[in-house]
Motif scaffolding. Structure first.
Motif, short mmCIF file in Angstrom:
data_model
loop_
_atom_site.label_atom_id
_atom_site.label_comp_id
_atom_site.label_asym_id
_atom_site.label_seq_id
_atom_site.Cartn_x
_atom_site.Cartn_y
_atom_site.Cartn_z
N SER A 1 2.20 6.61 -4.54
CA SER A 1 2.30 5.21 -4.93
C SER A 1 3.63 4.96 -5.64
CB SER A 1 1.13 4.84 -5.85
OG SER A 1 1.20 5.58 -7.05
N CYS B 1 12.32 3.05 -5.51
CA CYS B 1 11.72 3.18 -6.84
C CYS B 1 12.73 3.78 -7.81
CB CYS B 1 10.47 4.05 -6.78
SG CYS B 1 9.11 3.35 -5.83
N GLU C 1 -2.16 7.08 -10.79
CA GLU C 1 -1.35 6.91 -9.60
C GLU C 1 -1.65 7.99 -8.57
OE1 GLU C 1 0.45 4.31 -9.07
OE2 GLU C 1 0.42 3.49 -11.09
N ARG C 2 -1.35 7.69 -7.34
CA ARG C 2 -1.56 8.63 -6.23
C ARG C 2 -0.24 9.32 -5.91
NH1 ARG C 2 -0.18 7.18 -1.41
NH2 ARG C 2 -0.53 4.98 -1.82
N LEU D 1 0.81 -1.22 0.00
CA LEU D 1 0.00 0.00 0.00
C LEU D 1 0.84 1.27 0.00
CD1 LEU D 1 -2.70 -1.11 2.58
CD2 LEU D 1 -2.82 -1.20 0.09
N ASN D 2 2.13 1.15 0.22
CA ASN D 2 3.01 2.30 0.15
C ASN D 2 4.34 1.88 -0.45
OD1 ASN D 2 4.14 0.92 2.28
ND2 ASN D 2 4.09 2.62 3.71
N CYS D 3 5.27 2.81 -0.55
CA CYS D 3 6.55 2.49 -1.18
C CYS D 3 7.66 3.32 -0.56
CB CYS D 3 6.46 2.76 -2.68
SG CYS D 3 6.37 4.51 -3.07
N TRP E 1 3.76 6.33 -9.12
CA TRP E 1 3.92 7.78 -9.21
C TRP E 1 5.41 8.13 -9.24
CZ3 TRP E 1 5.87 12.08 -6.79
CH2 TRP E 1 5.33 13.31 -7.18
#
Length: 114
Positions: A91, A26, A81-82, A19-21, A94
């Motif tokens: 996200s 990334c 994306e959020r 649910l998160n990153c 994103w």
């Protein structure tokens, strides 16, 4: 003015979905994919303009990286994306879009995200 404390990101997982990153993770993942494609021979007669639906991760991101860095194609990526807020990071997709665009533009490629 009060100093902001750094955002602490703890993993949030529901079943098998993250649910998160972690934004630096990334960035590193996108950079590794770009570095790999740049180490390969350029595509002969590759595309010059590419529209990628679902461009923020998986096959969409991989296709976009190949088109841009393997064939010097201009790319337009579409994804839902959020973005980040004051209380949580955006996200993973994103950040993937953000980092892809930064690197592509630094190499003189047209790269827009919708």
């Amino acid at each position: 003015m009060q100093a902001r404390s750094p955002m602490i990101i703890t993993p949030e997982v529901k079943n098998v979905v993250a649910l998160n990153c972690f934004p630096p993770g990334c960035k590193e993942a996108v950079q590794r994919q770009i570095d790999y494609i740049r180490s390969q021979p350029k595509l002969k007669n590759g595309p010059k303009r590419v529209l990628v639906l679902g461009a923020s991760s998986g096959f969409g991101l991989a296709s976009r990286i190949e088109a841009a860095f393997g064939a010097d194609a201009d790319t337009l990526g579409v994804s839902f994306e959020r973005g980040p807020s004051e209380h949580r990071p955006g996200s993973a997709g994103w950040y993937n879009n953000l980092y892809f665009r930064e690197v592509a533009e630094a190499h003189g490629l047209y790269a827009k995200n919708l």
